[in-house]
Design an enzyme around this catalytic site. Structure first.
Site, mmCIF file in Angstrom:
data_model
loop_
_atom_site.group_PDB
_atom_site.id
_atom_site.type_symbol
_atom_site.label_atom_id
_atom_site.label_comp_id
_atom_site.label_asym_id
_atom_site.label_seq_id
_atom_site.Cartn_x
_atom_site.Cartn_y
_atom_site.Cartn_z
ATOM 1 N N SER A 208 1.560 10.776 -8.253
ATOM 2 C CA SER A 208 0.703 10.921 -7.754
ATOM 3 C C SER A 208 0.442 12.143 -8.411
ATOM 4 O O SER A 208 -0.256 12.964 -9.238
ATOM 5 C CB SER A 208 0.792 10.051 -6.600
ATOM 6 N N ASP B 26 -0.090 -1.110 -9.172
ATOM 7 C CA ASP B 26 -0.524 0.743 -8.331
ATOM 8 C C ASP B 26 -2.100 -0.605 -7.940
ATOM 9 O O ASP B 26 -2.771 -0.400 -8.436
ATOM 10 C CB ASP B 26 -1.088 0.900 -9.205
ATOM 11 N N HIS C 161 1.970 1.882 -5.771
ATOM 12 C CA HIS C 161 1.988 2.977 -6.617
ATOM 13 C C HIS C 161 3.448 3.945 -5.673
ATOM 14 O O HIS C 161 2.976 5.188 -6.601
ATOM 15 C CB HIS C 161 0.773 3.362 -5.068
#
Length: 292
Positions: A90, A223, A251
């Site tokens: 991320s 995600d 995610h």
């Protein structure tokens, strides 16, 4: 340990070539807890807490990708390491790409996991956190959110279901924002890369500089934070990159499918050689892109 006069928390395990695991926004090294031990069987694994996250003290006010990347470089040097394969999740993926841009000589490979910094689209929840007044809202809801998460988990268990690891980890990260210092670091970090209309940092114009760096892109098909299309577009733009899509994962594929994650990463490490960097190569790429 203390670095630049501030406490930096990190987990280190194993021996061998260095893997630097970089977590995402409101996360900590615990985002990697399911994969550290197996990866440490053949590598030195370093999983730091970013400033104001986990056990690390807040930073000095600069939470830009450049500052975060420089802090990680300094941590590696302090621990006695010159180079590493960067594994960024991320926000950590955006930091990893920035690290490779600022310190190509220290970058052996890049592994981007549900990475930020590859396009504007991002969850409305993160865009909302960039709004004025978000600090007060989070302060009022983060503490109760911890209790609500436990209630929801118990409710799901009573009917034979369980919260997915990515939902549970997001809830844990949000609950950590009840602490004023961590909340301030979260908002400063978020607003450095996300605005009310989405991500405002995009590595797309410099991906050509990654030519020659082995790159693995891992994404969860489900995600809901950063869309899979970002990973697909990056894969198309980076010659020689590899893309692995995890069906059934959201995610945090490293927590949702840790066995597969480790297997895919280990195979990538075995089948690629660390990047070799020189000023001449860097100059040639810049010259080619500018038409000179």
């Amino acid at each position: 340990m203390s670095l630049h006069g501030r406490e930096v928390g990190y987990m280190q395990a194993g021996s061998g070539p260095v893997l630097l695991l970089i977590h995402g926004i409101a996360g900590s090294y615990e985002n990697w807890q399911q994969v550290i031990e197996p990866l440490a069987l053949s590598h030195t694994v370093i999983a730091p807490d970013l400033p104001g996250h986990g056990t690390s003290a807040p930073g000095g006010g600069d939470y830009s990708l450049g500052s975060l990347a420089a802090g990680l470089r300094d941590l590696l040097v302090t621990l006695g390491h010159e180079r590493a394969t960067l594994v960024g999740h991320s926000l950590g993926g955006g930091i990893a790409m920035q690290f490779a841009y600022q310190f190509p000589e220290a970058t052996e490979r890049l592994v981007l996991v549900s990475s930020g910094g590859l396009g504007p689209e991002v969850s409305p929840i993160l865009r909302a956190a960039a709004l004025p007044g978000a600090n007060l809202f989070i302060a009022a809801t983060a503490g109760p959110g911890r209790k609500a998460g436990s209630v929801i988990a118990r409710g799901l268990a009573s009917v034979g279901l369980r919260a997915s690891p990515d939902v549970a980890e997001v809830a844990r990260g949000y609950a950590s924002l009840a602490d004023a210092g961590q909340r301030g670091a979260f908002l400063a970090t978020l607003r450095a890369v996300v605005g009310t209309d989405g991500q405002r940092v995009d590595a797309g114009d410099r991906l050509y500089l990654a030519d020659g760096i082995p790159i693995l892109i891992i994404w969860g098909r489900q995600d809901r934070i950063i869309p899979l299309s970002h990973g697909e577009h990056a894969h198309e733009a980076i010659a020689g990159s590899r893309l692995q899509v995890f069906d059934g994962s959201g995610h945090l594929p490293q927590l949702e499918a840790p066995g597969r994650f480790v297997a895919v990463l280990e195979r990538f490490l075995e089948e690629t050689e660390p990047a070799q960097w020189s000023t001449e190569l860097w100059r040639a790429r810049l010259a080619a892109a500018s038409g000179r």
